[in-house]
Motif scaffolding. Structure first.
Motif, short mmCIF file in Angstrom:
data_model
loop_
_atom_site.label_atom_id
_atom_site.label_comp_id
_atom_site.label_asym_id
_atom_site.label_seq_id
_atom_site.Cartn_x
_atom_site.Cartn_y
_atom_site.Cartn_z
N MET A 1 -15.86 38.20 34.76
CA MET A 1 -14.62 38.71 35.38
C MET A 1 -14.75 40.20 35.70
SD MET A 1 -11.66 37.62 36.34
CE MET A 1 -10.08 38.25 36.84
N ALA A 2 -15.38 40.96 34.77
CA ALA A 2 -15.53 42.40 35.00
C ALA A 2 -16.39 42.67 36.23
CB ALA A 2 -16.15 43.05 33.76
N ARG A 3 -17.48 41.88 36.39
CA ARG A 3 -18.35 42.06 37.56
C ARG A 3 -17.60 41.75 38.84
NH1 ARG A 3 -23.74 38.77 36.79
NH2 ARG A 3 -24.04 39.61 38.90
N PHE A 4 -16.75 40.74 38.79
CA PHE A 4 -15.95 40.37 39.96
C PHE A 4 -15.03 41.52 40.36
CE2 PHE A 4 -11.99 38.69 41.71
CZ PHE A 4 -12.45 37.94 42.77
N ILE A 5 -14.35 42.12 39.36
CA ILE A 5 -13.42 43.21 39.66
C ILE A 5 -14.17 44.43 40.18
CG2 ILE A 5 -11.78 44.82 38.62
CD1 ILE A 5 -10.99 42.59 36.69
N ILE A 6 -15.33 44.76 39.57
CA ILE A 6 -16.11 45.91 40.03
C ILE A 6 -16.57 45.71 41.47
CG2 ILE A 6 -18.28 47.16 39.67
CD1 ILE A 6 -17.90 46.64 36.66
N ARG A 7 -17.01 44.47 41.78
CA ARG A 7 -17.46 44.18 43.15
C ARG A 7 -16.32 44.39 44.15
NH1 ARG A 7 -19.65 39.45 42.17
NH2 ARG A 7 -18.01 38.13 43.05
N ARG A 8 -15.13 43.92 43.78
CA ARG A 8 -13.98 44.08 44.68
C ARG A 8 -13.59 45.56 44.80
NH1 ARG A 8 -15.15 39.90 46.20
NH2 ARG A 8 -13.93 38.00 46.44
N LEU A 9 -13.69 46.33 43.71
CA LEU A 9 -13.35 47.76 43.77
C LEU A 9 -14.30 48.50 44.71
CD1 LEU A 9 -12.50 48.55 40.04
CD2 LEU A 9 -10.94 48.66 41.99
N ILE A 10 -15.59 48.16 44.65
CA ILE A 10 -16.56 48.80 45.55
C ILE A 10 -16.23 48.46 47.00
CG2 ILE A 10 -19.00 48.83 46.23
CD1 ILE A 10 -19.68 48.35 43.26
N GLN A 11 -15.88 47.21 47.24
CA GLN A 11 -15.50 46.81 48.61
C GLN A 11 -14.25 47.57 49.05
OE1 GLN A 11 -15.06 42.59 48.24
NE2 GLN A 11 -17.26 42.18 48.33
N MET A 12 -13.31 47.77 48.12
CA MET A 12 -12.07 48.48 48.46
C MET A 12 -12.35 49.93 48.85
SD MET A 12 -8.71 49.12 46.11
CE MET A 12 -9.37 50.62 45.43
N VAL A 13 -13.26 50.58 48.12
CA VAL A 13 -13.62 51.97 48.46
C VAL A 13 -14.21 52.03 49.87
CG1 VAL A 13 -15.16 53.87 47.87
CG2 VAL A 13 -13.94 52.65 46.06
N GLY A 14 -15.06 51.06 50.21
CA GLY A 14 -15.64 51.02 51.55
C GLY A 14 -14.59 50.86 52.63
N VAL A 15 -13.61 49.99 52.36
CA VAL A 15 -12.54 49.76 53.34
C VAL A 15 -11.71 51.03 53.54
CG1 VAL A 15 -10.39 48.49 53.76
CG2 VAL A 15 -12.40 47.28 52.92
N VAL A 16 -11.36 51.70 52.45
CA VAL A 16 -10.56 52.93 52.55
C VAL A 16 -11.35 54.01 53.29
CG1 VAL A 16 -9.47 54.78 51.22
CG2 VAL A 16 -9.23 52.41 50.49
N PHE A 17 -12.66 54.09 53.05
CA PHE A 17 -13.48 55.08 53.75
C PHE A 17 -13.46 54.83 55.26
CE2 PHE A 17 -17.64 56.15 55.59
CZ PHE A 17 -17.64 57.52 55.38
N VAL A 18 -13.64 53.57 55.67
CA VAL A 18 -13.61 53.25 57.10
C VAL A 18 -12.24 53.56 57.69
CG1 VAL A 18 -13.79 51.37 58.78
CG2 VAL A 18 -15.43 51.52 56.90
N LEU A 19 -11.18 53.23 56.95
CA LEU A 19 -9.82 53.51 57.43
C LEU A 19 -9.61 55.01 57.63
CD1 LEU A 19 -7.69 51.08 55.26
CD2 LEU A 19 -7.88 51.07 57.74
N SER A 20 -10.11 55.80 56.68
CA SER A 20 -9.94 57.26 56.80
C SER A 20 -10.66 57.78 58.04
CB SER A 20 -10.45 57.96 55.54
OG SER A 20 -11.86 57.86 55.45
N LEU A 21 -11.85 57.22 58.34
CA LEU A 21 -12.60 57.65 59.52
C LEU A 21 -11.85 57.28 60.80
CD1 LEU A 21 -15.16 58.87 60.71
CD2 LEU A 21 -16.24 56.61 60.57
N LEU A 22 -11.35 56.05 60.85
CA LEU A 22 -10.60 55.61 62.04
C LEU A 22 -9.34 56.46 62.23
CD1 LEU A 22 -10.86 51.73 61.67
CD2 LEU A 22 -12.05 53.18 63.32
N LEU A 23 -8.65 56.75 61.12
CA LEU A 23 -7.44 57.57 61.20
C LEU A 23 -7.76 58.98 61.71
CD1 LEU A 23 -4.44 58.07 60.57
CD2 LEU A 23 -5.12 58.66 58.23
N PHE A 24 -8.83 59.56 61.17
CA PHE A 24 -9.23 60.91 61.58
C PHE A 24 -9.53 60.96 63.08
CE2 PHE A 24 -12.76 63.80 62.47
CZ PHE A 24 -12.22 65.01 62.06
N LEU A 25 -10.32 59.99 63.56
CA LEU A 25 -10.70 59.99 64.98
C LEU A 25 -9.49 59.71 65.87
CD1 LEU A 25 -14.06 58.01 64.74
CD2 LEU A 25 -13.75 60.47 65.04
N TRP A 26 -8.60 58.81 65.42
CA TRP A 26 -7.44 58.47 66.24
C TRP A 26 -6.48 59.65 66.39
CZ3 TRP A 26 -2.22 57.67 64.48
CH2 TRP A 26 -1.37 57.21 65.48
#
Length: 336
Positions: A1-26
């Motif tokens: 379960m811990a590995r599952f949550i860590i994997r999802r948290l890493i994916q979440m950080v990636g999504v937020v990073f892409v969102l911040s880039l799109l927001l900045f450019l827009w």
């Protein structure tokens, strides 16, 4: 379960990073930009150049983005230029967020309470008048635009019959004490129960308008999922073993049928938090939805930045919670 949550948290950080880039450019591709929004149309070239230098807008784009990330990580999005001039943009977000959370929770509660039982009954009585009537009701919920339904509810129940308040979150004449800025909760904490009751009355109409689409989606997913499960061999086996209807429904039907429903509820909740713009505007509710509309209209870039990035992050967090709950309900998900 811990590995599952860590994997999802890493994916979440990636999504937020892409969102911040799109927001900045827009935001930097919008006509005028933040300098014009602050200085107005009468700005001189000298004043524009001075402000661009002060904001670092004369530097390369990648440098601007890195500084933007640094400021965002520190919660520094700048001061509002139009919504509440001079006030910190992040402070405006935290002030308005409780209203949207309150509205979204009540709207989702209405949708879940009515949609899941009705979806189960419609599936059990597939083809009956109840099933057909419920399907038509869900189609109406999806087809009618939220802002149009909000105007109808406001006209019938607030203006014509005066059953519910026309707008706002609470009657200012009550002089209620603020603790958390969640008006219903504040009334309970301070034992000012008339304040809680008044806040709930203000929530009824916007919550019903906002609940229509989640209700329709959750109902249809529940109905389809229960229909699939009812045809499974393990349900027929349970019936042949003589188990009671309550045991079959709780242990074999709803537990398996709720897996896609949980995912749908999570997605709809995130959508409510991020998309209550029209409903809040119609009822002048004072949440982040109406604030977002105001910031767009008045080109308040500081408020726009924090609202878009924060609501997107909330949406991602809600989906993370849904993924974890999905893994708790179905252990097979954790192994994938």
């Amino acid at each position: 379960m811990a590995r599952f949550i860590i994997r999802r948290l890493i994916q979440m950080v990636g999504v937020v990073f892409v969102l911040s880039l799109l927001l900045f450019l827009w935001l930097r591709s919008l006509p005028g930009g933040p300098v014009s929004a602050i200085l107005g149309e009468r700005a001189t070239d000298e004043s524009r150049a001075a402000l661009e230098k002060a904001f670092g807008l004369d530097q390369p784009v990648y440098v601007q983005y890195l500084k933007f990330l640094q400021r965002a990580a520190q919660g520094d999005f700048g001061a509002s230029t139009a919504v509440l001039p001079g006030r910190d943009a992040l402070e405006i977000f935290f002030t308005r967020l409780p209203a949207t959370i309150e509205l979204s929770i009540i709207a989702m509660a209405i949708a879940i309470v009515f949609a899941i039982p009705l979806g189960y009954v419609a599936a059990k009585r597939h083809g009956s008048s109840i099933d057909n009537g419920a399907v038509v009701l869900s189609l109406i919920g999806v087809a009618v635009p939220v802002f149009f339904l909000a105007f109808l509810l406001k006209y019938w129940f607030a203006i014509e019959t005066q059953t519910f308040p026309v707008s706002g979150r609470q009657d200012a004449a009550l002089g209620c004490t603020r603790v958390t800025n969640f008006f219903v909760l504040d009334g309970v904490l301070t034992r000012e129960f008339d304040c809680s009751a008044d806040a709930l009355r203000h929530l009824v109409l916007p919550a019903i308008a906002l609940a229509t689409i989640p209700f329709a989606v959750i109902f249809r997913i529940t109905r389809a999922s229960v229909l699939d499960v009812l045809d499974e061999d393990y349900v027929r086996t349970a019936e042949a073993k003589g188990l009671t209807a309550q045991v079959i429904r709780a242990r074999h039907v709803m537990r398996n049928a709720l897996l896609p429903v949980v995912t749908t509820i999570g997605l709809q909740t995130g959508g409510l938090l991020a998309g209550a713009v029209l409903t809040e505007t119609v009822f002048n509710f004072g949440g982040i939805g109406s604030t977002l509309a105001q910031a767009f209209t008045q080109r308040d870039y500081a408020v726009l930045q924090v609202l878009i990035l924060a609501t997107a992050t909330i949406y991602v967090l809600v989906n993370l919670i849904v993924d974890i709950s999905y893994a708790i309900i179905d252990p097979r998900v954790r192994a994938r």
